[in-house]
Write a protein that holds these residues in place. Structure first.
Motif, PDB file in Angstrom:
ATOM      1  N   UNK A  10       0.825  -1.200   0.000  1.00 47.00           N
ATOM      2  CA  UNK A  10       0.000   0.000   0.000  1.00 47.00           C
ATOM      3  C   UNK A  10       0.864   1.257   0.000  1.00 47.00           C
ATOM      4  N   UNK A  11       2.053   1.169   0.535  1.00 48.78           N
ATOM      5  CA  UNK A  11       2.946   2.318   0.584  1.00 48.78           C
ATOM      6  C   UNK A  11       4.283   1.897   0.005  1.00 48.78           C
ATOM      7  N   UNK A  12       5.152   2.842  -0.136  1.00 43.49           N
ATOM      8  CA  UNK A  12       6.479   2.522  -0.641  1.00 43.49           C
ATOM      9  C   UNK A  12       6.637   2.934  -2.089  1.00 43.49           C
ATOM     10  N   UNK A  13       7.743   2.529  -2.662  1.00 42.12           N
ATOM     11  CA  UNK A  13       8.090   2.898  -4.029  1.00 42.12           C
ATOM     12  C   UNK A  13       7.121   2.239  -5.022  1.00 42.12           C
ATOM     13  N   UNK A  14       6.867   2.920  -6.098  1.00 44.75           N
ATOM     14  CA  UNK A  14       6.020   2.390  -7.174  1.00 44.75           C
ATOM     15  C   UNK A  14       6.905   2.059  -8.372  1.00 44.75           C
ATOM     16  N   UNK A  15       6.459   1.101  -9.171  1.00 46.23           N
ATOM     17  CA  UNK A  15       7.146   0.788 -10.423  1.00 46.23           C
ATOM     18  C   UNK A  15       7.220   2.066 -11.256  1.00 46.23           C
ATOM     19  N   UNK A 136      15.866   2.788 -11.613  1.00 44.00           N
ATOM     20  CA  UNK A 136      14.407   2.835 -11.608  1.00 44.00           C
ATOM     21  C   UNK A 136      13.854   1.443 -11.290  1.00 44.00           C
ATOM     22  N   UNK A 137      12.836   1.384 -10.427  1.00 41.40           N
ATOM     23  CA  UNK A 137      12.173   0.120 -10.132  1.00 41.40           C
ATOM     24  C   UNK A 137      11.329  -0.255 -11.351  1.00 41.40           C
ATOM     25  N   UNK A 138      11.636  -1.417 -11.953  1.00 46.05           N
ATOM     26  CA  UNK A 138      10.910  -1.857 -13.152  1.00 46.05           C
ATOM     27  C   UNK A 138      10.029  -3.074 -12.886  1.00 46.05           C
ATOM     28  N   UNK A 139      10.210  -3.710 -11.745  1.00 45.57           N
ATOM     29  CA  UNK A 139       9.336  -4.822 -11.351  1.00 45.57           C
ATOM     30  C   UNK A 139       9.204  -4.826  -9.832  1.00 45.57           C
ATOM     31  N   UNK A 140       7.999  -5.136  -9.358  1.00 43.17           N
ATOM     32  CA  UNK A 140       7.758  -5.303  -7.925  1.00 43.17           C
ATOM     33  C   UNK A 140       6.677  -6.358  -7.755  1.00 43.17           C
ATOM     34  N   UNK A 141       6.954  -7.337  -6.870  1.00 42.48           N
ATOM     35  CA  UNK A 141       5.921  -8.324  -6.583  1.00 42.48           C
ATOM     36  C   UNK A 141       6.455  -9.693  -6.239  1.00 42.48           C
TER      37      UNK A 141
END
Length: 188
Positions: A10-15, A136-141
């Motif tokens: 819910x929080x934190x860095x976004x892709x 840059x963050x390119x994937x999260x999950x």
């Protein structure tokens, strides 16, 4: 193995956003600074050696030998344990034992305050992030598509991190840049 509880951060860095910088210490007392890896692809794996999902993934699942395999391609892999004192998987001794048992050659970083985990929005172990050479963050999950760490009979499993790394190396857009992580909760 307990049932998976998928949950998006819910929080934190976004892709698509810059990866939050951090400086943490590994199990050998070495300081690791994310900024030192600018220009390289970096994978962050939220880690808890007491989590059954992490244990399964490192013993026989998607994380077994994966870091070593992608290191040959120049990818930096960092495991981060954001567990607080007194919580499951906390402390140097438990993490050294797991590193040895799982044959991990990459650093395990201790984030005992949880500041780095919260900056990323890490909710689960394992929760995975891929950072491109520009930072840059390119994937999260999730590590993969099993939704619980154990494939069903005849289930085709997609390793999301593998796909993201391959597409990034080929200069392609990441086809599935965000998924819901599954596993144990991060023990902040």
């Amino acid at each position: 193995m307990p049932a998976a509880t998928p949950q998006a951060a819910a929080t934190g860095v976004k892709v698509g956003q810059p990866a939050p910088d951090f400086t943490l210490t590994d199990l050998d007392g070495k300081t690791v600074h994310l900024a030192d890896y600018k220009g390289k692809t970096v994978v962050l794996e939220w880690f808890n050696p007491g989590c059954p999902f992490v244990q399964k993934a490192h013993r026989e699942g998607a994380l077994k030998d994966m870091a070593a395999r992608v290191a040959d391609k120049g990818v930096v892999w960092l495991a981060i344990n954001s567990g607080a004192a007194g919580k499951q998987g906390h402390g140097k001794e438990a993490n050294v034992k797991a590193r040895d048992e799982f044959g991990m050659k990459h650093p395990i970083l201790l984030d005992e305050t949880g500041a780095t985990g919260r900056a990323y929005g890490a909710e689960r172990t394992p929760h995975m992030y891929v950072i491109d050479p520009k930072g840059i963050v390119v994937y999260a999950g999730a590590i993969d598509s099993t939704r619980g760490g154990e494939p069903e009979k005849d289930e085709k499993v997609t390793n999301h991190v593998d796909v993201a790394l391959s597409e990034l190396a080929e200069g392609k857009p990441i086809s599935m840049a965000q998924t819901e992580a599954y596993g144990c909760s991060v023990k902040y």
